[in-house]
Design a protein around this motif. Structure first.
Motif: not given
Length: 409
Positions: A200-215
């Motif tokens: 919760e309260n964790t924006p995604v700042t980028a999406v990769r082919a193998d994962g997501v980058v979190l705030a």
């Protein structure tokens, strides 16, 4: 010979299909329904379609009343001066009135690097088909990330978890923020019991082919990312020179008539009466479709259309096939500390899904004008004279997005 009135309904979703059926109250109204697909899509079942636990399409010949002409095509422009609807095929349909019921679509933000390239959405049938095909290619234990803690994200995560998938649900704000505190706790416990990791309260700042980058810079591995954080609307209204709100929804008065053209009436997710949109939902789509049809019929009859009057009663969320929650609410759509959950909640949700088809759309096909809905009655509002307080309070959807981008359906 009596004059015939041509009405073109743009969009064959919940609002448009019901509006088309309801227009048949007058024999002198010719109704044409334009939709890009040959079948009706039950959007509230797309998470089932993706997980292969249910179907999400119905034949229009089981939904539309006699005499309605179905045109399978996409509308590219509304020429309000010539009163013509231009289609992708090159055809043009003349109208006396047009009902704008184009619905909503996914809003995968360009501002999030990689989101448009690597994330899948589930807002429309074609997107759900792509997602289902991708799931078929994944090993059963491959990590899946669902971005968005609103109802669509919760239902998608739950459906996949119940199928034995490894799921993480990433919420930009609070999980199920529009439910009551007790309702949110119930949903959280169900997800925990089914091994869904909730951030919760964790924006995604980028999406990769193998994962997501979190705030904060953390990276979470993901073989498949599903984006459910928010909805947008088609650009047809703005492209046709009609005024819209910031999201692109057609601006109308309280009779759902365009502020620019009295021959254009709107319904469903893509309308903003008095600049104050209702919650995007199947619940609201039916009454809005009926209201739009009533407005057109009133104008054909030379009468003054009635103002929109709609009360909300709550919302349903499915949690896999064996559980769910029916959150009760005040007429202004604000949640109360009372809900139905578990197997009974699942039954209520399934009954609600069937009710929309059988008791609203198909009943209007058999008996045009028969649909009723909860009314708020005359109450003060922020939407101007004649507007419904219940439709405006509690869920100003644009305000909700600014603090939490997940859309509650």
């Amino acid at each position: 010979m009596s004059e015939h009135h041509k009405v073109v309904v743009i969009g064959g979703g919940y609002a448009g299909t019901l509006a088309a059926n309801r227009l048949r109250q007058r024999a002198d109204v010719e109704v044409t329904l334009v939709n890009p697909r040959p079948q009706f899509v039950e959007r509230i079942r797309l998470h089932q379609f993706v997980a292969r636990t249910g179907d999400a399409t119905l034949d229009y010949d089981t939904l539309l009343g006699e005499g309605i002409s179905l045109v399978v095509d996409s509308v590219t422009r509304i020429d309000t001066g010539a009163r013509k609807v231009h289609l992708e095929s090159g055809r043009a349909l003349e109208y006396d009135y047009a009902i704008y019921a184009v619905g909503s679509k996914a809003a995968v933000p360009d501002a999030i690097p990689g989101a448009a390239e690597y994330a899948f959405d589930i807002a429309e049938f074609e997107a759900a088909q792509r997602l289902r095909s991708r799931l078929d290619d994944l090993p059963r234990d491959a990590p899946i990330t669902v971005v968005g803690g609103g109802f669509t994200g919760i239902e998608t995560a739950a459906e996949l978890a119940e199928q034995g998938r490894s799921v993480t649900l990433v919420c930009g704000g609070a999980l199920a923020s529009t439910l009551s505190a007790k309702g949110r706790r119930y949903v959280a416990k169900w997800l925990s019991r089914h091994d869904v990791a909730v951030l919760e309260n964790t924006p995604v700042t980028a999406v990769r082919a193998d994962g997501v980058v979190l705030a904060g810079g953390g990276v979470r591995g993901s073989a498949l990312t599903v984006w459910t954080a928010g909805f947008g609307v088609p650009e047809l209204a703005a492209a046709s020179g009609l005024r819209t709100d910031a999201l692109g929804r057609l601006l109308t008065d309280e009779t759902l008539t365009s502020v620019d053209d009295s021959r254009i009436v709107a319904a469903g997710d893509a309308v903003a009466p008095s600049g104050q949109a209702l919650r995007m939902s199947t619940y609201a789509a039916g009454p809005l479709g009926a209201q739009a049809a009533n407005t057109v019929l009133s104008r054909v009859a030379g009468a003054e259309p009635a103002a929109l009057d709609l009360a909300f009663t709550g919302a349903c969320v499915s949690l896999g096939r064996h559980a769910g929650i029916r959150q009760l609410a005040r007429k202004d759509d604000s949640a109360v500390n009372l809900y139905i959950a578990g197997r009974l909640g699942a039954l209520v949700k399934e009954t609600a899904c069937r009710f929309v088809i059988e008791k609203r759309i198909r009943r209007e096909a058999r008996d045009p004008g028969s649909m009723t809905w909860p009314k708020a009655g005359p109450r003060p509002s922020r939407g101007g004279p004649g507007s419904s307080y219940a439709a405006r309070s509690g869920y100003d959807e644009l305000r909700e997005r600014s603090g939490n981008p997940e859309s509650a359906r």
